[in-house]
Enzyme design. Sequence first.
Site, short mmCIF file in Angstrom:
data_model
loop_
_atom_site.label_atom_id
_atom_site.label_comp_id
_atom_site.label_asym_id
_atom_site.label_seq_id
_atom_site.Cartn_x
_atom_site.Cartn_y
_atom_site.Cartn_z
N ASP A 22 70.83 -1.96 6.40
CA ASP A 22 69.90 -1.93 7.53
C ASP A 22 69.06 -3.20 7.49
O ASP A 22 68.35 -3.45 6.52
CB ASP A 22 69.02 -0.68 7.43
CG ASP A 22 67.91 -0.65 8.46
OD1 ASP A 22 68.01 -1.38 9.46
OD2 ASP A 22 66.95 0.12 8.26
N ASN A 24 66.87 -4.10 10.10
CA ASN A 24 65.66 -4.05 10.94
C ASN A 24 64.75 -2.85 10.66
O ASN A 24 63.83 -2.57 11.43
CB ASN A 24 66.04 -4.08 12.43
CG ASN A 24 66.91 -2.89 12.83
OD1 ASN A 24 67.21 -2.03 12.01
ND2 ASN A 24 67.30 -2.85 14.09
N ASP A 26 65.20 0.52 10.64
CA ASP A 26 65.21 1.75 11.44
C ASP A 26 66.00 2.87 10.76
O ASP A 26 66.20 3.94 11.35
CB ASP A 26 65.76 1.49 12.84
CG ASP A 26 67.23 1.04 12.84
OD1 ASP A 26 67.81 0.90 11.74
OD2 ASP A 26 67.78 0.83 13.94
N ASP A 30 73.47 -1.99 10.32
CA ASP A 30 73.75 -2.74 11.55
C ASP A 30 74.57 -3.99 11.25
O ASP A 30 74.86 -4.30 10.09
CB ASP A 30 72.44 -3.11 12.25
CG ASP A 30 71.39 -3.68 11.31
OD1 ASP A 30 71.75 -4.58 10.51
OD2 ASP A 30 70.23 -3.23 11.34
N ASP A 201 93.39 3.30 15.43
CA ASP A 201 93.06 4.70 15.18
C ASP A 201 93.98 5.66 15.95
O ASP A 201 94.26 5.44 17.14
CB ASP A 201 91.61 4.93 15.60
CG ASP A 201 91.16 6.37 15.43
OD1 ASP A 201 90.94 6.79 14.28
OD2 ASP A 201 91.04 7.08 16.45
N HIS A 330 86.40 5.97 5.22
CA HIS A 330 85.32 6.73 5.85
C HIS A 330 85.69 8.18 6.14
O HIS A 330 84.82 9.00 6.45
CB HIS A 330 84.93 6.06 7.17
CG HIS A 330 86.06 6.03 8.16
ND1 HIS A 330 87.18 5.27 7.97
CD2 HIS A 330 86.24 6.69 9.33
CE1 HIS A 330 88.02 5.46 8.98
NE2 HIS A 330 87.45 6.32 9.82
#
Length: 561
Positions: A22, A24, A26, A30, A201, A330
């Site tokens: 991250d 920024n 939040d 990102d 995918d 993932h």
Amino acid sequence: MEIKKWWKEAIIYQVYPRSFQDSNGDGTGDLNGITQRLDYIKDLGANAIWICPMYKSPWSDYGYDISDYYKVSEAFGTNEDLYRLIAKAKEKGIRILLDLVINHTSDEHEWFQKALANPKSKYRDYYFFKKGANGKPPNNWRSYFGGSAWEPVPNEKNMFYLHAFTTKMPDLNWENEEMKQELYKMINWWVEKGVSGFRIDAIMNIKKTMLAGDAQKDGSDGLVAIDKYIINQPGIQDLLFDLKKNTFAKHDIMTVAEAAVPDDELENFIGNDGFFNMVFDFRAADIDVPETGEWFLPTNWTVNELRDALLTAQTSVQKMGWGATYFENHDQNRSINKYFSRNKEDISEVTKKMLATILLGFRGTPVIFEGEEIGMENIELASIDEYEDVATHNQYNNGLASKLDEKTVFDLVSYRSRDNSRTPMQWDASLHAGFSTATPWLPVNPNYKVINAEAAIQNKNSIYHHYKNLLSLRNHGTFKNVLIYGKTVPKFADLDNIMAYERVLNDQKVLYFANFQNKTMEFNPSDFTGNLLSNNYDELLIQDGKFIAQPYQAIVIDRNV
């Protein structure tokens, strides 16, 4: 003679952007966070990054429900952030791969919204809209996520649309030529923006064998699994050839398909003129999931079965083309927990290094999932309510509906949850593991104070350095050609719990050997003569003229000496 290609010499580092870094504050990872960590990825030895979906999306299935193929999600930044990442990565010799999700869109995509708004719109034929009867769906297909694969269209009597996944992910109709051309245009546009390839995918679902009326049910819900009607159906190869001709074949890019392909069809998919450069094989990764797909039912697999799955994939793929090798992604739980779920006391740096040794010697382009290289593990959350993954909740509910004990269901489902791989990357021992200055979207694994990248880099005997050394062996110097282009030849296949193979090219031979059990084994030292290139123990043990393979010992030996 093996044809040399840059994507065969690639080492892919997979990033789940929401959980990587991250930038920024939040609580969500990102694109700028990935840019900040490029040196880390380069220093490990990777030269390509596969980024999970970062497109605009309502996030009903972690970004795999795309509402705008051309726009980066605000959660991850802007298109300019992505272009900057591509440029900075290129400066460091790293290529960027994107996820390509073209079996379905989000129900919030402009095409689908126009299809809903006007039944006579051309966009109706971009998807599958079918009439039911007396309020019942057109057939009794069960979606991958449970429940009917048909959703009623609002304000239209007896009209339904098809969704193989969630109700917010309507399937695209690949029989529609105009829709296909729109997708081809989008794919070529991203390549022009500097993208070096795609992980594709759910591509085996794009051809449907439509069923009118119900089939024989295969569950208590009265439904039948949709996969037998939409995976690798007759006619799909024509669609895949057209996709390749209009997109991939026009560029020097890498294409990795999420496609479980039968061995006798591999040449069409990954041969010299195949639809893709490579495909993922699921046999080892899904060894802990029964054929029914029910996570709450253990499979009782054996090490021999795991070994055979891995090596059968190696030998079958190398006859026809190229593969992508992996233990984690993932959609998986952490590999150390997967392969040691029944003997957790054996989870250690030794066993983590053993798995790395097995994986990184295989023929094929290796894929390392974020955190795998520092030995990240499954997270243990207190209740089902703490899990984000929709599939985890569906599996849990299905397990309870099967009248199984609640604790048993929770233990098995939480162990297999996709959230295990999606917890934030553990960068250091500071608050939130250095992932963010805010509370992360998913809890950080409490073991981050011990397992983190900063500590691993400082410790020259760490799992991280074991990965780094194995990757360096593969992509640099004396052994590069044999470890990339050499064949895989299984060894010691008659011995239980031994996973071993040689990589062979002309007169070069490199042995990868793992004693995948918690006991010693004796061997003739002549089978292990040569220069020791890697060892997850401090030494090789020779006693009474025998090589003693220690519990979970994994070694790499140059057999040419």
